[in-house]
Design a protein around this motif. Structure first.
Motif, mmCIF file in Angstrom:
data_model
loop_
_atom_site.group_PDB
_atom_site.id
_atom_site.type_symbol
_atom_site.label_atom_id
_atom_site.label_comp_id
_atom_site.label_asym_id
_atom_site.label_seq_id
_atom_site.Cartn_x
_atom_site.Cartn_y
_atom_site.Cartn_z
ATOM 1 N N LEU A 25 -6.277 76.844 98.149
ATOM 2 C CA LEU A 25 -7.602 76.244 98.222
ATOM 3 C C LEU A 25 -8.699 77.297 98.237
ATOM 4 O O LEU A 25 -9.762 77.113 97.664
ATOM 5 C CB LEU A 25 -7.690 75.388 99.494
ATOM 6 N N TRP A 151 -19.693 75.238 103.884
ATOM 7 C CA TRP A 151 -19.220 74.980 102.523
ATOM 8 C C TRP A 151 -19.969 75.782 101.467
ATOM 9 O O TRP A 151 -20.162 75.330 100.337
ATOM 10 C CB TRP A 151 -19.303 73.488 102.200
ATOM 11 N N GLN A 177 -19.079 80.072 106.549
ATOM 12 C CA GLN A 177 -18.596 79.754 105.204
ATOM 13 C C GLN A 177 -19.636 80.002 104.111
ATOM 14 O O GLN A 177 -19.392 79.660 102.953
ATOM 15 C CB GLN A 177 -18.184 78.280 105.147
ATOM 16 N N ASN A 302 -16.848 76.334 98.454
ATOM 17 C CA ASN A 302 -16.111 75.097 98.673
ATOM 18 C C ASN A 302 -16.653 74.047 97.715
ATOM 19 O O ASN A 302 -17.809 73.643 97.819
ATOM 20 C CB ASN A 302 -16.269 74.607 100.117
ATOM 21 N N LEU A 304 -16.654 70.416 96.700
ATOM 22 C CA LEU A 304 -16.340 69.173 97.392
ATOM 23 C C LEU A 304 -16.476 67.984 96.454
ATOM 24 O O LEU A 304 -17.469 67.848 95.734
ATOM 25 C CB LEU A 304 -17.278 68.986 98.587
ATOM 26 N N ALA A 330 -5.340 71.073 97.516
ATOM 27 C CA ALA A 330 -6.529 70.315 97.908
ATOM 28 C C ALA A 330 -6.344 69.764 99.317
ATOM 29 O O ALA A 330 -5.222 69.507 99.755
ATOM 30 C CB ALA A 330 -6.773 69.175 96.924
ATOM 31 N N VAL A 333 -11.824 67.321 104.089
ATOM 32 C CA VAL A 333 -12.585 68.109 105.052
ATOM 33 C C VAL A 333 -12.087 67.770 106.446
ATOM 34 O O VAL A 333 -12.039 66.589 106.824
ATOM 35 C CB VAL A 333 -14.092 67.804 104.928
ATOM 36 N N GLN A 365 -11.746 68.792 99.295
ATOM 37 C CA GLN A 365 -12.011 70.154 98.854
ATOM 38 C C GLN A 365 -11.083 70.497 97.696
ATOM 39 O O GLN A 365 -9.865 70.366 97.808
ATOM 40 C CB GLN A 365 -11.773 71.134 100.004
#
Length: 401
Positions: A25, A151, A177, A302, A304, A330, A333, A365
């Motif tokens: 990921l 993210w 992040q 990230n 999404l 994957a 969240v 994700q």
């Protein structure tokens, strides 16, 4: 997208997986072998492995310049950085935290002898719910706000700063992040009293593991350095109540320096992956790429996907199951609202059915970073399209066993 693409037999239904090996990921940006070997030979030749060595010093200077701040201080990892930040600010009491914050965020407050107080989020942006935050500031009298830039994106930092100033409450940021993201045209790093970033391998800037504290406050920087380094022996000596050993090693600094030089290329690659996903998923009903924040330019660390179960036919968790069967890493969240740390009612302003939990359950994700190509992103999108057309069979197979 051709009919053949969407009718392929999914691995979850007995077909061959899309990828032969598991596609992670996270980002996994690392130096090439020759650069890595040269850096480590240099470290071994100097025989200087830690204790704020020359590479760590170089990295801190480069990070401060990149973020446009006076001070950037590296630590062993981001959770330690968050603990040091709370200690340097002298926090004691309740601190507002996003209900979407990772467990490490709340744990950092407990380690610093503070009490997390969880605030719900705006489902459109993932940022702190402004009305609930104001109620908390007015009624609970917290000692600080620990806001979340997640993210690879950012909350509305200007609005948060205005509210914090109005209630005379210190504001700092868990931006673990989101290194490299822009908010209102400026790179993150100089918002609030401090911002903390992660240098873990699943972030766009990686040291393998590590953390960074950024600030423009000289006094806070002196406290951080004295808490972090060699039991109070910072460059400017100030009295601190607690000390630790949270320094970044020379090996970690070498990796981060190499990756910082390539940030522009990494960001461009992530942008191309988001574009590839968006193009391939454009006509798939019930799914759309989702971005946190209102005024941010994200790093796309990230990527999404928001899943509308009623239209798509599967929930985000079921789609994650389909992708994992294809060796695609994957995941939904994570929501921590059912974790023990959140269970104490005194720590929550959120209802049991909080917007944070509903939002988290709908966000998936998708892989990004060094191990993903545009072609692979398009292939993952084809799997998602096939899953939508075969949703009934996928759900039945999962329920059967």
């Amino acid at each position: 997208m051709s009919q053949t693409d969407t009718q392929r037999q999914l691995a979850a239904l007995g077909g061959a997986p899309l990828a032969g090996n598991i596609v992670p990921l996270g980002q996994h940006y690392f130096p090439d072998w020759h650069a890595y070997e040269a850096a480590f030979r240099d470290i071994f030749d100097r025989q200087y492995y830690t204790n704020h060595g020359p590479l760590a010093q170089r990295l801190e200077a480069a990070l401060a310049e990149y973020c446009g701040v006076r001070h950037a201080m590296c630590t062993t990892n981001a959770e330690i950085a968050l603990v040091l930040a709370a200690q340097a600010m002298g926090l004691h009491g309740k601190v507002v935290v996003s209900a979407l914050a990772h467990a490490w965020t709340a744990q950092s407050l407990l380690w610093a002898d503070c009490e997390p107080l969880f605030c719900d989020v705006d489902p459109a942006t993932g940022g702190l719910d402004a009305a609930m935050l104001e109620t908390i500031l007015r009624e609970d009298k917290p000692v600080a706000i620990l806001a979340l830039n997640a993210w690879g994106s950012a909350d509305d930092v200007s609005a948060l700063r205005e509210m914090a100033d109005r209630y005379h409450v210190p504001l700092y940021f868990d931006s673990t992040q989101s290194f490299g993201a822009l908010a209102a045209g400026r790179r993150l790093g100089g918002n609030g009293a401090m911002e903390v970033f992660s240098l873990h391998s699943d972030n766009v800037l990686s040291a393998g593991e590590g953390g960074v504290i950024c600030t423009n406050d000289d006094a806070l920087a002196a406290h951080i350095r004295n808490i972090r380094s060699n039991y109070g022996m910072g460059s400017v000596i100030v009295p601190v109540v607690k000390t630790s050993n949270g320094r970044l090693s020379e090996a970690q600094a070498a990796i981060a320096l190499h990756n910082l030089e390539r940030m522009a290329a990494h960001l461009a690659h992530n942008r191309s992956l988001r574009d590839a996903y968006a193009a391939a998923l454009r006509d798939v009903p019930g799914v759309a790429l989702w971005q946190a924040g209102r005024s941010a330019e994200p790093t796309n660390q990230n990527i999404l996907l928001r899943v509308d179960e009623a239209v798509f036919g599967l929930c985000a968790d079921e789609l994650a199951h389909v992708l994992r069967a294809e060796n695609i890493g994957a995941q939904i969240v994570p929501s921590w609202l059912r974790a023990p740390i959140y269970a104490d009612a005194s720590r929550r302003r959120c209802a049991d059915e909080a917007e944070a939990e509903r939002l988290a359950s709908r966000l998936l994700q998708l892989p990004a970073g060094a191990r993903v190509t545009e072609a692979l992103a398009a292939g993952i999108a084809r799997v998602i399209a096939a899953a939508q057309l075969q949703a009934g069979a996928v759900r039945a197979a999962r329920q059967a066993g």
